[in-house]
Design an enzyme around this catalytic site. Structure first.
Site, PDB file in Angstrom:
ATOM      1  N   SER A  85      -0.907  36.613  -8.754  1.00  0.00           N
ATOM      2  CA  SER A  85      -1.914  36.247  -9.745  1.00  0.00           C
ATOM      3  C   SER A  85      -3.292  36.786  -9.331  1.00  0.00           C
ATOM      4  O   SER A  85      -3.440  37.984  -9.127  1.00  0.00           O
ATOM      5  CB  SER A  85      -1.923  34.727  -9.942  1.00  0.00           C
ATOM      6  OG  SER A  85      -2.778  34.356 -10.994  1.00  0.00           O
ATOM      7  N   HIS A 188      -1.727  32.688 -17.385  1.00  0.00           N
ATOM      8  CA  HIS A 188      -0.641  33.636 -17.659  1.00  0.00           C
ATOM      9  C   HIS A 188       0.186  33.228 -18.878  1.00  0.00           C
ATOM     10  O   HIS A 188       1.395  33.450 -18.932  1.00  0.00           O
ATOM     11  CB  HIS A 188       0.242  33.810 -16.423  1.00  0.00           C
ATOM     12  CG  HIS A 188      -0.538  34.209 -15.207  1.00  0.00           C
ATOM     13  ND1 HIS A 188      -1.148  35.436 -15.103  1.00  0.00           N
ATOM     14  CD2 HIS A 188      -0.850  33.523 -14.078  1.00  0.00           C
ATOM     15  CE1 HIS A 188      -1.794  35.493 -13.955  1.00  0.00           C
ATOM     16  NE2 HIS A 188      -1.643  34.343 -13.325  1.00  0.00           N
TER      17      HIS A 188
END
Length: 298
Positions: A85, A188
């Site tokens: 991430s 996300h």
């Protein structure tokens, strides 16, 4: 074959920078990067409470700065690099696609934009541990949730509205445990779409370099050879799932024997111990772990 990995949001804990700031070069870097981040990173990493560093706009620059400062202090060159991430920004700097200053500047804007997007709707994330992967994915779809992180080693992170997450937790898939995560939004997922446009505009002001170290992408685990392509992947990743399982599969295919996880380490090496048996792992948690890492590397 050494891979260095950088953790994502949720890895931070109160006071985790305290022992590291006793290292002059580490302290100097954190101080210099604080100006770019627009935050007193040393303060947030030492005296701030859990709620303060949970704030997306704080957590993301803090994590990237900590990872990069620990990498510089470690002083080794890996064969591969990857980040989970927001950790991909640290990975991009390790690989030379971005300078540390560019990475911190973009992460500051990413954190602010994602925090703003998260404020629109009450959303969150939950870890799903165990269960059959296909059954877990089907259950998430049934509840209107997104598999935001497919981490491998029997772990999938769901993202969506708090109402849907609560309903899912009350009706988990067979043999699976659901644990709420201390994050400030459904990262996300489609809920982050407004942040993508903002980050793309900021990324347009940066000229990336070509990676000098093999750099893996969260999108699909592929090794990306063009700096411009990786920068675009950093932008779109904000609203798309993280495929850490695919990254670990690529590491295994390429014969990785050792993994070092940058500060604040522990999460990714934990996954590797279950998904990549036989690979030596070192998580940088305290300065003492620097010596352990160097010993493992010979």
């Amino acid at each position: 074959m050494l891979v260095i990995v950088a953790p994502g949001q949720g890895a931070q804990t109160p006071g985790f920078l305290s022992p590291w700031l006793e290292i002059p070069e580490f302290r100097d870097r954190i101080s210099a990067w604080s100006d770019i981040a627009g935050l007193d990173l040393a303060s947030y990493g030492t005296t701030a409470g859990a709620d303060e560093i949970r704030d997306t706009a704080v957590a993301q620059p803090l994590l990237v700065a900590a990872a990069l400062a620990s990498f510089k202090t470690l002083g080794v060159r890996p064969d591969l690099v990857a980040g989970h991430s927001v950790g991909e920004f640290a990975a991009a700097a390790v690989a030379g696609v971005l300078t540390p200053e560019q990475a911190l500047g973009l992460v500051r804007e990413r954190g602010l934009a994602m925090a703003k997007a998260a404020s629109v709707t009450a959303t969150g994330m939950s870890a799903v541990l165990g269960g059959d992967e296909n059954e877990v994915l089907a259950a998430l779809d049934r509840h209107g949730l997104t598999p935001a992180n497919i981490n491998g080693a029997g772990q999938i992170v769901a993202g969506g509205t708090l109402e849907r997450l609560e309903a899912f937790a009350a009706d988990p898939p067979a043999r699976a445990r659901v644990r709420s995560l201390a994050v400030a939004g459904a990262f996300h997922t489609v809920h982050m779409a407004p942040a993508v446009d903002h980050l793309r505009a900021e990324a347009a002001t940066v000229t990336p370099a070509e990676p000098s170290i093999t750099l893996l992408s969260n999108t699909d685990g592929a090794a990306v050879t063009a700096g411009g392509e990786f920068l675009e992947r950093l932008v779109t990743q904000v609203a798309n799932p993280v495929r850490w399982d695919a990254c670990m599969a690529t590491m295994a295919e390429r014969g990785v024997t050792t993994m070092i996880e940058l500060l604040p380490g522990g999460t990714l090496t934990g996954l590797a111990k279950r998904a990549m048996p036989g690979v030596r792992t070192v998580a940088l948690k305290t300065p003492a772990d620097l010596d352990t890492a160097r010993e493992v590397l010979g």
